[in-house]
Design a protein around this motif. Structure first.
Motif, PDB file in Angstrom:
ATOM      1  N   UNK A 121       0.888  -1.403  -0.136  1.00 57.54           N
ATOM      2  CA  UNK A 121      -0.019  -0.011   0.108  1.00 57.54           C
ATOM      3  C   UNK A 121       1.047   1.278   0.025  1.00 57.54           C
ATOM      4  N   UNK A 122       1.759   1.139  -0.887  1.00 56.89           N
ATOM      5  CA  UNK A 122       2.749   2.296  -0.975  1.00 56.89           C
ATOM      6  C   UNK A 122       2.299   3.629  -1.549  1.00 56.89           C
ATOM      7  N   UNK A 123       2.020   4.579  -0.606  1.00 57.25           N
ATOM      8  CA  UNK A 123       1.600   5.990  -0.770  1.00 57.25           C
ATOM      9  C   UNK A 123       2.405   6.652  -1.922  1.00 57.25           C
ATOM     10  N   UNK A 124       1.578   7.241  -2.947  1.00 49.35           N
ATOM     11  CA  UNK A 124       2.285   7.848  -4.364  1.00 49.35           C
ATOM     12  C   UNK A 124       3.080   8.745  -3.704  1.00 49.35           C
ATOM     13  N   UNK A 208      -7.794  19.998  -0.250  1.00 50.53           N
ATOM     14  CA  UNK A 208      -8.869  19.068  -0.257  1.00 50.53           C
ATOM     15  C   UNK A 208      -8.415  17.717   0.207  1.00 50.53           C
ATOM     16  N   UNK A 209      -6.881  17.671   0.135  1.00 44.29           N
ATOM     17  CA  UNK A 209      -6.064  16.655   0.631  1.00 44.29           C
ATOM     18  C   UNK A 209      -6.434  16.354   2.160  1.00 44.29           C
ATOM     19  N   UNK A 250     -11.427   8.983  -6.935  1.00 45.82           N
ATOM     20  CA  UNK A 250     -10.555   8.028  -6.942  1.00 45.82           C
ATOM     21  C   UNK A 250      -9.559   7.831  -5.927  1.00 45.82           C
ATOM     22  N   UNK A 251      -8.957   8.905  -5.723  1.00 40.46           N
ATOM     23  CA  UNK A 251      -8.023   9.097  -4.704  1.00 40.46           C
ATOM     24  C   UNK A 251      -8.516   8.837  -3.214  1.00 40.46           C
ATOM     25  N   UNK A 255      -7.629   6.136  -0.622  1.00 42.84           N
ATOM     26  CA  UNK A 255      -7.424   6.379   0.852  1.00 42.84           C
ATOM     27  C   UNK A 255      -8.361   5.855   1.685  1.00 42.84           C
ATOM     28  N   UNK A 256      -9.641   5.733   1.436  1.00 44.29           N
ATOM     29  CA  UNK A 256     -10.601   5.067   2.503  1.00 44.29           C
ATOM     30  C   UNK A 256     -10.263   3.562   2.606  1.00 44.29           C
TER      31      UNK A 256
END
Length: 306
Positions: A121-124, A208-209, A250-251, A255-256
């Motif tokens: 689950x590598x975060x981009x 937003x993030x 999509x992001x 993330x969920x």
């Protein structure tokens, strides 16, 4: 938590480890590939970082080298000295440093450390880092990073009551300071930052993030997220997709599901609560989405993780 802290938390497994090493030239250490990430700091003297690909990197006093993707590399007093293999123990800890050799060469004092990460689950935000992040020591630059390095070096040199907890906390702090220093340099080093460096610097996208990370259970819409930064739905969607690399919703879904996986690994709360915390009104809908993302049902994923 903020986006950077969340990115680290989703990937971290186990405890970080480090050691202080005194080497006398000629010396050379070869590190095999791993799922984790590692760092080297030169406290005294000099060293050469020899990546698996690319040119050697000269390291001087105070320099920090971070290897984000766990690729094999070497560290040596020169580019052509013999190398000895260094392998971490099965629990990820460092082997004991070898006994000091006779003082026949120049001395180098190193801090070496390793973080265990879940690459599945590598975060981009972390995936876009280069193989080697080199942060040279410069007067007045990265003062918080330098302070963390100095404190860590002191604790490893003279362990005292409470050192185990202090060292673990300092290693967590050091990782965040390394990443912050890198993105700060990327942001200000050129007039056109790209990728996540640009995303975190963009007020509308960053807002937003933060909202998505702060409240993944909220039923966010593209229009609502865009309004946080004062943009229309269409303008926000274009900007977010360009900088982050995927559309806002999509992001949000990614993330969920990433948050759900972390909850299932670390908390013993009922699946119903995991579903609620990640924005799903029913356990059935959550289980269906989770299996589509991970390939297994939530309960099976939890049992595997335990």
């Amino acid at each position: 938590m903020d986006v950077l802290s969340d990115a680290i938390a989703t990937m971290r497994t186990g405890r970080p480890h480090s050691s202080r090493r005194d080497e006398y030239a000629p010396w050379g250490m070869r590190f095999e590939s791993s799922d984790g990430a590692g760092f080297h700091v030169v406290l005294q003297g000099s060293a050469w970082l020899l990546p698996a690909e690319g040119e050697p990197v000269a390291l001087g006093p105070g320099d920090v080298a971070f290897l984000a993707h766990g690729r094999g590399h070497a560290l040596a007093s020169g580019v052509d000295v013999p190398l000895e293999d260094v392998r971490l123990r099965p629990d990820g800890t460092w082997p004991e440093p070898p006994p000091p050799r006779p003082l026949t060469g120049t001395s180098t004092v190193l801090l070496c450390g390793a973080y265990q990460l879940d690459r599945a689950r590598a975060h981009p935000l972390l995936s876009e880092l280069p193989d080697v992040v080199h942060l040279p020591a410069r007067v007045g630059a990265h003062r918080s990073l330098r302070a963390a390095v100095e404190l860590l070096g002191m604790e490893l040199e003279e362990p005292r009551p409470g050192s185990d907890t202090i060292v673990t906390s300092l290693l967590d702090t050091l990782l965040l300071y390394i990443l912050r220093a890198w993105w700060q340099r990327e942001r200000h080093g050129s007039g056109h930052p790209t990728g996540w460096s640009a995303a975190l610097a963009d007020p509308a996208v960053a807002a937003a993030l933060r909202a998505v990370h702060g409240a993944p259970s909220h039923p966010w819409t593209v229009e609502e997220l865009g309004a946080l930064g004062g943009l229309s739905r269409a303008a926000f969607a274009r900007r977010f997709t360009t900088l982050v690399g995927e559309p806002p919703l999509t992001y949000l879904t990614w993330w969920r599901m990433t948050t759900a996986g972390r909850l299932l690994r670390t908390d013993d709360i009922p699946l119903r609560q995991v579903a609620q915390r990640t924005g799903y009104t029913s356990e059935f809908a959550f289980a269906k989405a989770f299996k589509r993302e991970y390939g297994v049902a939530p309960g099976q994923y939890r049992r595997r993780a335990s």
